[in-house]
Design a protein around this motif. Structure first.
Motif, PDB file in Angstrom:
ATOM      1  N   GLN A  28       0.829  -1.209   0.000  1.00  0.00           N
ATOM      2  CA  GLN A  28       0.000   0.000   0.000  1.00  0.00           C
ATOM      3  C   GLN A  28       0.866   1.261   0.000  1.00  0.00           C
ATOM      4  OE1 GLN A  28      -2.601  -0.590   3.353  1.00  0.00           O
ATOM      5  NE2 GLN A  28      -4.059  -1.796   2.172  1.00  0.00           N
ATOM      6  N   CYS A  29       1.899   1.290   0.842  1.00  0.00           N
ATOM      7  CA  CYS A  29       2.785   2.452   0.891  1.00  0.00           C
ATOM      8  C   CYS A  29       3.493   2.646  -0.449  1.00  0.00           C
ATOM      9  CB  CYS A  29       3.817   2.290   2.006  1.00  0.00           C
ATOM     10  SG  CYS A  29       3.144   2.565   3.650  1.00  0.00           S
ATOM     11  N   THR A  30       3.917   1.545  -1.067  1.00  0.00           N
ATOM     12  CA  THR A  30       4.627   1.629  -2.339  1.00  0.00           C
ATOM     13  C   THR A  30       3.717   2.189  -3.436  1.00  0.00           C
ATOM     14  OG1 THR A  30       6.069  -0.190  -1.666  1.00  0.00           O
ATOM     15  CG2 THR A  30       6.000   0.320  -4.013  1.00  0.00           C
ATOM     16  N   LEU A  31       2.454   1.795  -3.428  1.00  0.00           N
ATOM     17  CA  LEU A  31       1.504   2.349  -4.402  1.00  0.00           C
ATOM     18  C   LEU A  31       1.293   3.840  -4.177  1.00  0.00           C
ATOM     19  CD1 LEU A  31      -1.148  -0.516  -4.603  1.00  0.00           C
ATOM     20  CD2 LEU A  31       0.306   0.309  -6.478  1.00  0.00           C
ATOM     21  N   ILE A  32       1.185   4.246  -2.912  1.00  0.00           N
ATOM     22  CA  ILE A  32       1.027   5.673  -2.590  1.00  0.00           C
ATOM     23  C   ILE A  32       2.270   6.445  -3.050  1.00  0.00           C
ATOM     24  CG2 ILE A  32       0.859   7.364  -0.709  1.00  0.00           C
ATOM     25  CD1 ILE A  32      -0.878   5.205   0.767  1.00  0.00           C
ATOM     26  N   ILE A  33       3.456   5.887  -2.781  1.00  0.00           N
ATOM     27  CA  ILE A  33       4.705   6.527  -3.215  1.00  0.00           C
ATOM     28  C   ILE A  33       4.690   6.706  -4.731  1.00  0.00           C
ATOM     29  CG2 ILE A  33       7.206   6.192  -3.456  1.00  0.00           C
ATOM     30  CD1 ILE A  33       6.996   4.624  -0.698  1.00  0.00           C
ATOM     31  N   HIS A  34       4.272   5.669  -5.444  1.00  0.00           N
ATOM     32  CA  HIS A  34       4.263   5.705  -6.905  1.00  0.00           C
ATOM     33  C   HIS A  34       3.285   6.744  -7.449  1.00  0.00           C
ATOM     34  CE1 HIS A  34       4.627   4.245 -11.011  1.00  0.00           C
ATOM     35  NE2 HIS A  34       3.304   4.166 -11.069  1.00  0.00           N
ATOM     36  N   TYR A  35       2.070   6.750  -6.921  1.00  0.00           N
ATOM     37  CA  TYR A  35       1.025   7.621  -7.476  1.00  0.00           C
ATOM     38  C   TYR A  35       1.009   9.030  -6.902  1.00  0.00           C
ATOM     39  CZ  TYR A  35      -0.805   3.623  -9.991  1.00  0.00           C
ATOM     40  OH  TYR A  35      -0.925   2.566 -10.844  1.00  0.00           O
ATOM     41  N   LYS A  36       1.413   9.193  -5.645  1.00  0.00           N
ATOM     42  CA  LYS A  36       1.368  10.519  -5.004  1.00  0.00           C
ATOM     43  C   LYS A  36       2.751  11.174  -4.932  1.00  0.00           C
ATOM     44  CE  LYS A  36      -3.024  10.322  -3.488  1.00  0.00           C
ATOM     45  NZ  LYS A  36      -4.060  11.305  -3.729  1.00  0.00           N
ATOM     46  N   GLY A  37       3.800  10.407  -5.217  1.00  0.00           N
ATOM     47  CA  GLY A  37       5.157  10.955  -5.190  1.00  0.00           C
ATOM     48  C   GLY A  37       5.871  10.782  -3.870  1.00  0.00           C
ATOM     49  N   LYS A  38       5.124  10.473  -2.823  1.00  0.00           N
ATOM     50  CA  LYS A  38       5.738  10.262  -1.505  1.00  0.00           C
ATOM     51  C   LYS A  38       4.721   9.623  -0.570  1.00  0.00           C
ATOM     52  CE  LYS A  38       4.586  14.872   0.188  1.00  0.00           C
ATOM     53  NZ  LYS A  38       5.099  16.145   0.669  1.00  0.00           N
ATOM     54  N   CYS A  39       5.230   9.063   0.531  1.00  0.00           N
ATOM     55  CA  CYS A  39       4.351   8.475   1.551  1.00  0.00           C
ATOM     56  C   CYS A  39       5.075   8.456   2.889  1.00  0.00           C
ATOM     57  CB  CYS A  39       3.972   7.047   1.145  1.00  0.00           C
ATOM     58  SG  CYS A  39       2.899   6.212   2.344  1.00  0.00           S
ATOM     59  N   ALA A  40       4.361   8.824   3.952  1.00  0.00           N
ATOM     60  CA  ALA A  40       4.890   8.682   5.308  1.00  0.00           C
ATOM     61  C   ALA A  40       4.751   7.206   5.686  1.00  0.00           C
ATOM     62  CB  ALA A  40       4.132   9.564   6.276  1.00  0.00           C
ATOM     63  N   VAL A  41       5.878   6.512   5.760  1.00  0.00           N
ATOM     64  CA  VAL A  41       5.847   5.066   5.961  1.00  0.00           C
ATOM     65  C   VAL A  41       5.947   4.667   7.432  1.00  0.00           C
ATOM     66  CG1 VAL A  41       6.760   4.580   3.667  1.00  0.00           C
ATOM     67  CG2 VAL A  41       8.348   4.830   5.591  1.00  0.00           C
ATOM     68  N   LYS A  42       6.354   5.619   8.293  1.00  0.00           N
ATOM     69  CA  LYS A  42       6.493   5.317   9.722  1.00  0.00           C
ATOM     70  C   LYS A  42       6.398   6.617  10.499  1.00  0.00           C
ATOM     71  CE  LYS A  42       7.657   1.715  12.383  1.00  0.00           C
ATOM     72  NZ  LYS A  42       6.984   0.435  12.337  1.00  0.00           N
ATOM     73  N   GLU A  43       5.872   6.525  11.711  1.00  0.00           N
ATOM     74  CA  GLU A  43       5.775   7.679  12.596  1.00  0.00           C
ATOM     75  C   GLU A  43       6.433   7.314  13.914  1.00  0.00           C
ATOM     76  OE1 GLU A  43       1.948   9.495  14.298  1.00  0.00           O
ATOM     77  OE2 GLU A  43       2.089  10.359  12.294  1.00  0.00           O
ATOM     78  N   GLY A  44       7.187   8.260  14.486  1.00  0.00           N
ATOM     79  CA  GLY A  44       7.827   7.981  15.769  1.00  0.00           C
ATOM     80  C   GLY A  44       8.759   9.111  16.152  1.00  0.00           C
ATOM     81  N   GLU A  45       9.564   8.861  17.181  1.00  0.00           N
ATOM     82  CA  GLU A  45      10.535   9.849  17.631  1.00  0.00           C
ATOM     83  C   GLU A  45      11.707   9.880  16.652  1.00  0.00           C
ATOM     84  OE1 GLU A  45      11.570   9.673  21.806  1.00  0.00           O
ATOM     85  OE2 GLU A  45       9.725   8.564  22.189  1.00  0.00           O
ATOM     86  N   PHE A  46      12.341  11.026  16.539  1.00  0.00           N
ATOM     87  CA  PHE A  46      13.459  11.201  15.606  1.00  0.00           C
ATOM     88  C   PHE A  46      14.511  10.106  15.793  1.00  0.00           C
ATOM     89  CE2 PHE A  46      17.579  12.859  14.322  1.00  0.00           C
ATOM     90  CZ  PHE A  46      17.312  13.328  13.048  1.00  0.00           C
ATOM     91  N   GLU A  47      14.876   9.841  17.043  1.00  0.00           N
ATOM     92  CA  GLU A  47      15.922   8.854  17.333  1.00  0.00           C
ATOM     93  C   GLU A  47      15.541   7.464  16.829  1.00  0.00           C
ATOM     94  OE1 GLU A  47      14.713  11.048  19.599  1.00  0.00           O
ATOM     95  OE2 GLU A  47      16.460  12.361  19.590  1.00  0.00           O
ATOM     96  N   GLU A  48      14.259   7.168  16.861  1.00  0.00           N
ATOM     97  CA  GLU A  48      13.766   5.865  16.406  1.00  0.00           C
ATOM     98  C   GLU A  48      13.808   5.775  14.876  1.00  0.00           C
ATOM     99  OE1 GLU A  48       9.494   3.452  16.394  1.00  0.00           O
ATOM    100  OE2 GLU A  48       9.614   5.457  17.266  1.00  0.00           O
ATOM    101  N   LEU A  49      13.563   6.893  14.204  1.00  0.00           N
ATOM    102  CA  LEU A  49      13.424   6.908  12.747  1.00  0.00           C
ATOM    103  C   LEU A  49      14.744   7.081  12.004  1.00  0.00           C
ATOM    104  CD1 LEU A  49      10.209   9.097  12.368  1.00  0.00           C
ATOM    105  CD2 LEU A  49      10.377   6.596  12.460  1.00  0.00           C
ATOM    106  N   ILE A  50      15.741   7.689  12.637  1.00  0.00           N
ATOM    107  CA  ILE A  50      16.969   8.030  11.918  1.00  0.00           C
ATOM    108  C   ILE A  50      17.685   6.783  11.391  1.00  0.00           C
ATOM    109  CG2 ILE A  50      18.455   8.221  13.977  1.00  0.00           C
ATOM    110  CD1 ILE A  50      18.593  10.462  10.845  1.00  0.00           C
TER     111      ILE A  50
END
Length: 96
Positions: free
Chosen positions: A58-80
């Protein structure tokens, strides 16, 4: 007695608010390109972000059609670390 209880409640609320401000949630955003295949992006999201196959598709389809997708949410330290792992695989990602 009521004043003591109220002060404890106020102190607790302030403490919770301070923690909420400190742990501001960020988004890990993956961007579309003309280089990487659907399967490569899906595999990356499953391995790096621990997505299920369905989530990753689902995320890959959103990336393809919308140009980007937020694939994860969390604290900066967790995401880096995830962001760096995605970028090492040749996929563009940023934390917002």
């Amino acid at each position: 007695r009521n004043l003591v209880v109220m002060q404890v409640l106020i102190d607790t609320e302030v403490e919770i608010l301070e923690k909420t401000i400190e742990t501001e949630l960020k988004k890990l955003v993956v961007y579309n390109d003309d280089v990487n295949t659907f399967d490569w992006v899906i595999d990356t999201l499953m391995e790096v972000c621990k997505h299920t196959n369905e989530q990753a598709e689902q995320c890959t389809l959103i990336i393809h059609y919308k140009g980007k997708c937020a694939v994860k949410e969390g604290e900066f330290e967790e995401l880096i670390g995830m962001r760096n792992a995605i970028c090492r695989r040749g996929i563009s990602a940023e934390i917002h």
